[in-house]
Scaffold this motif. Structure first.
Motif, PDB file in Angstrom:
ATOM      1  N   UNK A   1       2.133   7.750  -3.329  1.00 18.61           N
ATOM      2  CA  UNK A   1       1.379   8.070  -4.545  1.00 18.61           C
ATOM      3  C   UNK A   1       1.053   9.560  -4.510  1.00 18.61           C
ATOM      4  N   UNK A   2       1.549  10.302  -5.478  1.00 17.75           N
ATOM      5  CA  UNK A   2       1.349  11.751  -5.510  1.00 17.75           C
ATOM      6  C   UNK A   2       0.053  12.067  -6.251  1.00 17.75           C
ATOM      7  N   UNK A   3      -0.862  12.716  -5.566  1.00 18.51           N
ATOM      8  CA  UNK A   3      -2.110  13.138  -6.189  1.00 18.51           C
ATOM      9  C   UNK A   3      -1.867  14.468  -6.903  1.00 18.51           C
ATOM     10  N   UNK A   4      -2.078  14.482  -8.197  1.00 10.16           N
ATOM     11  CA  UNK A   4      -1.801  15.669  -8.999  1.00 10.16           C
ATOM     12  C   UNK A   4      -3.089  16.420  -9.323  1.00 10.16           C
TER      13      UNK A   4
ATOM     14  N   UNK B   1       0.829  -1.200   0.000  1.00 11.43           N
ATOM     15  CA  UNK B   1       0.000   0.000   0.000  1.00 11.43           C
ATOM     16  C   UNK B   1       0.867   1.255   0.000  1.00 11.43           C
ATOM     17  N   UNK B   2       0.533   2.174  -0.882  1.00 13.03           N
ATOM     18  CA  UNK B   2       1.236   3.455  -0.926  1.00 13.03           C
ATOM     19  C   UNK B   2       0.378   4.534  -0.276  1.00 13.03           C
ATOM     20  N   UNK B   3       1.019   5.389   0.504  1.00 15.43           N
ATOM     21  CA  UNK B   3       0.317   6.528   1.076  1.00 15.43           C
ATOM     22  C   UNK B   3       0.067   7.561  -0.019  1.00 15.43           C
TER      23      UNK B   3
ATOM     24  N   UNK C   1       8.971  13.176  -5.286  1.00 13.92           N
ATOM     25  CA  UNK C   1       9.188  12.478  -6.557  1.00 13.92           C
ATOM     26  C   UNK C   1      10.221  11.365  -6.431  1.00 13.92           C
ATOM     27  N   UNK C   2      11.095  11.494  -5.451  1.00 12.44           N
ATOM     28  CA  UNK C   2      12.143  10.484  -5.264  1.00 12.44           C
ATOM     29  C   UNK C   2      11.681   9.321  -4.390  1.00 12.44           C
TER      30      UNK C   2
END
Length: 317
Positions: A29-32, A1-3, A23-24
């Motif tokens: 998980x980056x919400x864009x 699971x990714x936060x 980003x690194x």
């Protein structure tokens, strides 16, 4: 699971720095947000409530608005603005503040990232007050030299173009001349002081880096501490803290050429503490990256703690 992580205000100086660090990371998980919708309140509401962690990199009023959009008790909000730093309902995001602060951050859903000047100031003052080496009502004076990146996009561009507020950039310049800099309230509160310090920030012709300095007349303090007493206080308070390093006392910590470099911690999440002076006077200096430990690095450190992860994940010591 990714936060899942959302940065509200990702186009600002701090937001961009946080995005670079995120980003690194492979565990997130980056919400864009669509650039055309970055001011769309409903789109922001959706992403804020989808996120496990929401960073707010906004002006104060916009930060307060974003907090009001969060309608669940799950999202951890980490605010980089000035809006909530003295609000008792929020946890101050300086893990090294006290022995219990890291635990408080780990349990918090609302975390206020300290200001850059305030970070250096509080790291210097709080241990001395707690150890009664510095009275809480002492009229503390503080000078802080900083790079121009702390002023945001407009000031950065002005310096690069040498126009507008960037004119005269070849010289260091005092600012906040009314002595009401926005960091003063948190400096007083979290420094453990009962009176506001006299704070004079100075901007220099370099992009990033900071040296927060506090001079003390040792003879005027009730306990008349020696440099060794102050240095020992810091060593004890910051023992085991990976991002705060107390430098050696005496000649070993003197700059080779005699001039203190405020940029030596750039690119790291490190803060370094120096004690200089002689029998009657002391000069206390905290050096840090105003965009690192003074902003985005501190925000990331708080996120790691709040999520129960390795505190230094994604950060350079």
């Amino acid at each position: 699971m990714k936060y899942r992580v959302f940065v509200d205000g990702q186009a600002g100086t701090t937001g961009l720095q946080i995005m670079d660090r995120l980003a690194a990371r492979s565990d997130l998980e980056i919400l864009q947000i669509d650039p055309e919708k970055r001011k769309d309140i409903e789109e922001r509401r959706k992403l804020l409530n989808q996120a496990d962690v929401a960073f707010l990199c906004l002006p104060d009023d916009a930060s307060r608005e974003s907090v009001g959009l969060v309608a669940n008790d799950r999202t951890i909000v980490i605010d980089a603005s000035t809006a909530h730093r003295t609000n008792p309902a929020w946890v101050y995001g300086l893990p090294e503040l006290s022995h219990s602060q890291r635990e408080a951050i780990g349990k918090a859903k609302r975390i206020a990232v300290p200001g850059c000047h305030a970070t250096g100031f509080v790291l210097l003052v709080r241990p001395l007050v707690e150890m009664a080496l510095l009275p809480s009502d002492y009229p503390v004076t503080c000078h802080s030299v900083t790079g121009y990146s702390g002023g945001g996009h407009k000031l950065i561009e002005a310096y690069k173009q040498m126009e507008g507020a960037g004119k005269g950039m070849e010289a260091a310049r005092h600012y906040a001349l009314t002595l009401q800099h926005k960091h003063v309230p948190e400096m007083r509160l979290h420094g453990g002081l009962s009176v506001a310090p006299l704070f004079t920030p100075i901007i220099g012709n370099f992009e990033r880096g900071m040296a927060v300095a506090i001079p003390l007349q040792l003879w005027s303090l009730p306990k008349k501490p020696r440099l060794e007493d102050i240095h020992g206080c810091y060593r004890a308070h910051y023992a085991g803290q990976r991002f705060v390093r107390v430098q050696p006392l005496g000649e070993a910590a003197l700059p080779e050429a005699g001039y203190f470099d405020p940029t030596a911690c750039n690119g790291t999440n490190r803060a370094e503490i120096f004690v200089y002076g002689h029998e009657e006077q002391a000069l206390l200096i905290c050096r840090l990256d105003n965009l690192g430990k003074g902003a985005s690095g501190a925000a990331m450190q708080c996120m790691n703690i709040a999520l129960g992860l390795d505190e230094g994940l994604g950060l350079i010591e």
